[in-house]
Design an enzyme around this catalytic site. Structure first.
Site, short mmCIF file in Angstrom:
data_model
loop_
_atom_site.label_atom_id
_atom_site.label_comp_id
_atom_site.label_asym_id
_atom_site.label_seq_id
_atom_site.Cartn_x
_atom_site.Cartn_y
_atom_site.Cartn_z
N LYS A 81 0.85 -1.21 0.00
CA LYS A 81 0.00 0.00 0.00
C LYS A 81 0.88 1.25 0.00
O LYS A 81 0.65 2.18 -0.75
CB LYS A 81 -0.90 0.06 1.25
N ARG A 158 -9.71 1.18 8.70
CA ARG A 158 -9.34 -0.21 8.95
C ARG A 158 -10.43 -0.97 9.69
O ARG A 158 -10.29 -2.15 9.94
CB ARG A 158 -8.09 -0.21 9.82
N ARG A 192 11.12 -6.34 4.85
CA ARG A 192 11.04 -4.88 4.80
C ARG A 192 12.17 -4.24 5.61
O ARG A 192 12.46 -4.65 6.74
CB ARG A 192 9.68 -4.43 5.33
N ARG A 236 11.14 -2.72 11.25
CA ARG A 236 10.03 -2.30 12.12
C ARG A 236 9.84 -3.33 13.23
O ARG A 236 9.84 -4.53 12.95
CB ARG A 236 8.73 -2.21 11.30
N ARG A 247 -1.19 -9.55 12.67
CA ARG A 247 -1.73 -8.43 11.88
C ARG A 247 -2.57 -8.97 10.71
O ARG A 247 -3.60 -8.39 10.36
CB ARG A 247 -0.59 -7.54 11.37
#
Ligand code: ADP
Length: 301
Positions: A81, A158, A192, A236, A247
């Site tokens: 996203k 969300r 990531r 992260r 998640r």
């Protein structure tokens, strides 16, 4: 990036929110006054209806008043996203507002909410609607003071409640639902890396799914950092396997219904990512009836 938007205008049909949402989203309501049209505005009626686009886009009907786009990105953690919202934001000249970034900024600020947020985020849970709306309102307010108009939201709404509140105070033009094969999502989150200095997003994962049982293969090359960021990469804290799985579960339970919310309003554009950025970006632009001249020129060079 230079944009040639065949889009000329979009419109707002802001509705009056009830007292609670009007108070909570006081800023959003103010932000809805029509802005002068610009090259980056979007007219779903003229631009998409006529070009044989997916039926869902053809159902978008807006009264034209002229303002910058108000788009939302939906999609599971790791889908990309942020990557595509940020590219579209550069292309269209509208701010990319990621509520995950707002939460991380608040966390880093050591403000009063910081320790509460840390606990929630590191467990992969959702922050309360009230806190997230407060953070978003402040961000929009600060943007307005700098002359920003329009937005591409990433990570908001969300929950259905967030979507209802947003729908109560503004008229979202389009919701892009990014989809990626599940096998790739976890790997992308774990791969990531973020530059601690410039905030750039990179990925060390090389996704190479072989064709199997009639399903095509998929290849996504790593996205390496430029040399100046290479020594400053961080991960992260919520990108661990356990937290990413949590998640993903929360996305299914809380955010999947948001897709239905927008689908039933004719605003949802489903977009299956065919691979990495080189394959996906031109196809996404095509689906949105946009063109990135600079990208084309660099590809041709
Ligand atoms: P993801 O990669 O899971 O999409 P984000 O960067 O968007 O992650 O968000 C990071 C975290 O910030 C979320 O796991 C959640 O705790 C919090 N958060 C972000 N946006 C929202 C929201 N709209 N509602 C509730 N919590 C949110």
């Amino acid at each position: 990036m230079a944009v040639v938007s065949r889009c000329s205008r979009a419109a707002t049909a802001a509705t009056t929110a009830n007292a609670t949402t009007a108070t909570t989203f006081a800023y959003l309501i103010r932000s809805l006054s029509p802005f002068s049209s610009s090259s980056s505005t979007f007219d779903p009626q003229n631009d998409l209806n006529n070009r044989n686009k997916p039926a869902v886009l053809g159902t978008l009907k807006r009264e034209s008043k002229g303002r910058n786009v108000q788009w939302v990105f939906l999609g599971c953690p790791g889908v990309g996203k942020g990557t595509y919202a940020s590219r579209l934001s550069n292309l269209l000249g509208v701010p990319h507002i990621a509520t995950g970034d707002l939460v991380r900024d608040e966390l880093a600020s050591s403000g009063p909410l910081s320790s509460q947020l840390k606990e929630i985020v590191t467990q992969g849970k959702l922050v309360s609607d009230e806190i997230i709306i407060d953070l978003l309102s402040k961000r929009l307010e600060a943007g307005e003071a700098k002359g920003e108009s329009g937005f591409i939201l990433d990570g908001f709404p969300r929950t259905v409640r967030q979507a209802e509140i947003l729908e109560g105070v503004t008229d979202i033009d389009l919701v892009i639902n990014l989809k990626l094969r599940e096998e790739a999502l976890l790997a992308k989150c774990l791969g990531r890396r973020i530059c601690s200095e410039c905030g750039g997003n990179y990925n060390v994962a090389c996704i190479d799914i072989k064709a199997e049982n009639g399903r095509p293969g998929m290849y996504m090359a790593p996205l390496p950092p430029p040399p100046q960021c290479a020594s400053k990469l961080i991960t992260r804290p919520d990108d661990t396997e356990e937290v990413v799985k949590q998640r993903l579960r929360i996305y299914q339970a809380m955010t999947r219904p948001v897709e239905d919310f927008y689908r039933s309003r004719g605003k949802l554009l489903e977009f299956d990512l065919p691979g990495g950025i080189p394959e996906s970006w031109p196809k996404l632009l095509c689906a949105l009836n946009l063109e990135d001249r600079e990208d084309k020129q660099s590809a041709a060079a």
